[in-house]
Write an enzyme that holds these catalytic residues in place. Structure first.
Site, mmCIF file in Angstrom:
data_model
loop_
_atom_site.group_PDB
_atom_site.id
_atom_site.type_symbol
_atom_site.label_atom_id
_atom_site.label_comp_id
_atom_site.label_asym_id
_atom_site.label_seq_id
_atom_site.Cartn_x
_atom_site.Cartn_y
_atom_site.Cartn_z
ATOM 1 C CG ASN A 1 -0.294 0.063 2.532
ATOM 2 O OD1 ASN A 1 0.899 0.338 2.645
ATOM 3 N ND2 ASN A 1 -1.046 -0.190 3.586
ATOM 4 C CD1 TRP A 2 -0.154 3.658 -2.728
ATOM 5 C CD2 TRP A 2 -0.964 5.734 -2.667
ATOM 6 N NE1 TRP A 2 -0.609 3.956 -3.988
ATOM 7 C CE2 TRP A 2 -1.123 5.229 -3.973
ATOM 8 C CE3 TRP A 2 -1.419 7.018 -2.379
ATOM 9 C CZ2 TRP A 2 -1.687 5.981 -4.999
ATOM 10 C CZ3 TRP A 2 -1.991 7.764 -3.414
ATOM 11 C CH2 TRP A 2 -2.115 7.246 -4.705
ATOM 12 C CB CYS A 3 3.565 3.791 3.620
ATOM 13 S SG CYS A 3 4.579 2.439 3.035
ATOM 14 C CB VAL A 4 -1.454 6.878 3.746
ATOM 15 C CG1 VAL A 4 -2.161 8.025 4.468
ATOM 16 C CG2 VAL A 4 -0.703 7.405 2.526
ATOM 17 C CB VAL B 1 -7.237 -21.448 0.752
ATOM 18 C CG1 VAL B 1 -8.549 -22.054 1.238
ATOM 19 C CG2 VAL B 1 -6.129 -21.644 1.783
ATOM 20 C CG HIS C 1 -8.581 2.528 1.052
ATOM 21 N ND1 HIS C 1 -8.571 3.915 1.108
ATOM 22 C CD2 HIS C 1 -7.280 2.145 1.112
ATOM 23 C CE1 HIS C 1 -7.319 4.344 1.194
ATOM 24 N NE2 HIS C 1 -6.519 3.285 1.198
ATOM 25 C CG HIS D 1 -5.264 6.183 3.443
ATOM 26 N ND1 HIS D 1 -4.590 6.108 2.244
ATOM 27 C CD2 HIS D 1 -5.751 7.448 3.519
ATOM 28 C CE1 HIS D 1 -4.661 7.279 1.620
ATOM 29 N NE2 HIS D 1 -5.368 8.102 2.387
#
Length: 590
Positions: A124-127, A265, A526, A570
């Site tokens: 992800n964007w690390c936000v 799975v 998201h 986020h």
């Protein structure tokens, strides 16, 4: 599509010397011959938290089945600056595509989901944003469980969080509120680690404009409205993911924890009949190999995410009988809300050409010096995520629908990400420097779904996020774009912003703004809601407030799919907190 790195072969040769390979099981034959108490399907954000917390008890054994490879040694998942580029097709992404979106002028779009240990927290964007207190109070109301309220969940946000000084150790006084953060958790969170030339301009704009753009000292306090400093999942200049935090080598050494990589799975298997059937078996394969089965003595925990979890449930015969029969899957448990109620955040990135030369473009055109600084010291521009500042706003009161899609009067309808240049997922032009103001609808009313494409359990599902499907969501996006225009017209930008580089200035009327949105919007990936929690005994929903699967014994769901509404944030911070509480709920059950 083939994954392409921004690095030259010379730089790529440096990648794999940074970290030693941790011990992870990569072959089915290496699974210990023991009976596991818990089998966790998915080693993503939620699965990693559960694997760690449940094995704190040395008498509890856990097997994690992860479809992707290890995160260790994958440099592009370590450098915060490169975070936004990981949404491109790669081995670390499921590389999904949506159905045609009516709200996006009939376009289908790529739909990134993490296919790597740590899941989407690794790509992800690390936000790091939490949303509003009202978001979680609404969870509590819908589920009938006050434990999901903001006041009760705040301690789990703090429990997961390891707040640390930014990489440049600048004076952070007034940039955050220490009282709302955690300092003893596992996931690193910090402010921006390297200054950008727009930082003082953004703060000046908040002072010049005030009102909806007023400065907010800490957007993670539960009251996010306004503009404040952004926080990221960054620790000592590197991405902090669920894998690096909760499945660090010291945790993987636990003898009661087994993590098997590269296994997909297909379904969970009924192991007992009765009025309420039990499902404690799991069927899976490695590559295109033979199907294997294994059984948990206590529970199966589905943590495969908002796409993967409903797909596995439906392949197991748990879902809407009509939908299952339509693709040739025999229904076993009538649970019609499986795969429904998907909500997500529509997003549009809006670039302007600027009078500056210290934007991301300068770094991207010559990344080697910056990379070498990061490699040597974990400092410099590569420690920064896509934003230093972020804003949240509401549409005018006269336009608010009844019922409002936002959780309350202190909850935003839209978000503005302020970026010092083009994020790395946007192709680099040969010249020019830019600022990007990105608009998100964070309180969508639209709902979509995840459905099976066929009765082949390994076939990709049909993903319909329903982006901008309702008139209300179109209105919110329209107002967000208008707000961005007003912000870009602050006096401080008069000599810095030169011209529109994306066409937003040409969209003047509401109809033109709607057309611009339909042509340019995508997703900030998201998704939530496809296994929503509801009150215990309620006919709707998929899981009870303790996250047990309704109408079934032996199965729990813990991931973003259980959230009945997408928070105005986020989502990774919420998943960490939810998973921490879920671990305590599960421990208390035994």
């Amino acid at each position: 599509m083939q994954h392409r790195s921004i690095f030259s072969p010379v730089l790529l040769s440096l990648l794999f010397s940074l970290l030693a390979q941790a011990v992870l099981i990569e072959k089915i034959s290496q699974i210990p011959n023991v009976e596991f108490d818990f089998i966790i399907i998915g080693g993503g954000t939620a699965g990693s938290v559960l694997a760690n917390r449940l094995t704190e008890n040395c008498n509890t054994s856990v097997l994690v089945l992860e479809a992707g490879p290890s995160n260790i040694g994958v440099l592009e998942t370590q450098i915060p600056f490169l975070a936004s580029g990981l949404v491109r097709p790669s081995p670390y992404n499921w590389n999904y595509t949506t159905t045609d979106q009516v709200g996006l002028a009939g376009r289908n779009i790529s739909y990134p989901r993490g296919h790597i240990l740590g899941g989407s927290s690794s790509i992800n964007w690390c936000v790091y944003t939490r949303g509003s207190a009202e978001d979680f109070d609404r969870f509590a109301e819908v589920s009938g469980d006050s434990g999901w309220s903001w006041n009760k969940l705040l301690r789990y946000f703090k429990k997961s969080e390891k707040w640390r000084a930014p990489a440049d150790h600048h004076n952070t006084t007034g940039q955050f509120d220490p009282s709302v953060h955690g300092f003893n958790g596992l996931v690193g969170v910090s402010l921006a680690g390297y200054p950008t030339e727009i930082d003082p301009l953004v703060i000046t704009a908040t002072q010049q404009l005030g009102g909806e753009y007023a400065y907010n000292q800490d957007i993670n306090s539960g009251m996010p409205l306004g503009i404040g400093w952004g926080t990221g999942t960054v620790l000592h200049g590197q991405r902090s993911s669920a894998a690096t935090a909760y499945l660090a080598p010291k945790f993987l050494e636990r003898p009661n924890l087994t993590v098997l990589l590269d296994v997909q799975v297909s379904r969970i298997i009924q192991t007992a009949n009765g009025t309420t059937p039990a499902f404690r078996g799991v069927e899976f394969r490695q590559g295109n190999g033979t199907l294997h089965q294994i059984t948990a003595s206590k529970e199966i925990i589905l943590s495969a995410g908002t796409v993967g979890t409903p797909q596995i449930l439906m392949n197991s015969g748990i879902g809407n009988p009509a939908d299952l029969n339509a693709v040739g899957v025999t229904p076993i448990v009538d649970l019609p809300d499986v795969g429904s109620n998907l909500s997500d955040h529509p997003v549009i990135s809006n670039p302007w050409l600027v009078n500056g030369n210290e934007t991301f473009e300068t770094i991207r055109r010559d990344p080697k010096p910056v990379f070498l600084e990061w490699k040597a010291n974990k400092t410099g521009p590569f420690t920064d995520i896509v934003l230093d500042h972020i804003g949240f706003g509401r549409i005018p009161p006269s336009l608010i629908a009844s019922p409002d899609s936002a959780a309350g009067p202190n909850t935003p309808h839209y978000e503005m990400i302020i970026t010092n240049g083009l994020p790395t997922f946007i192709p680099l032009p040969p010249s020019g420097n830019f600022i990007v103001l990105t608009a998100l609808v964070v309180a969508p009313s639209s709902r979509g779904s995840v459905k099976l494409r066929s009765n082949n359990p390994f076939d990709t599902p049909l993903i319909d996020p329903g982006l901008l499907k309702t008139d209300y969501d179109k209105l919110i996006m329209r107002e967000a774009l208008k707000s961005i225009k007003r912000f870009s017209a602050a006096p401080v930008w008069s000599t810095y912003i030169l011209s529109d580089a994306g066409g937003l200035s040409d969209a003047v009327t509401d109809a033109q703004l709607d057309a611009y949105a339909a042509a340019n919007a995508g997703t900030l990936f998201h998704p939530v809601g496809t296994a929503s929690m509801s009150k215990k005994g309620a006919p709707n929903g998929v899981v009870d407030p303790d996250l047990r699967l309704k109408k079934v014994h032996g199965v729990r769901v813990v991931d973003a799919s259980i959230m009945p509404f997408v928070p105005s944030a986020h989502t990774v911070a919420s998943v960490y907190a939810i998973s921490e509480r879920a671990a305590d709920i599960i421990k208390a059950s035994y």
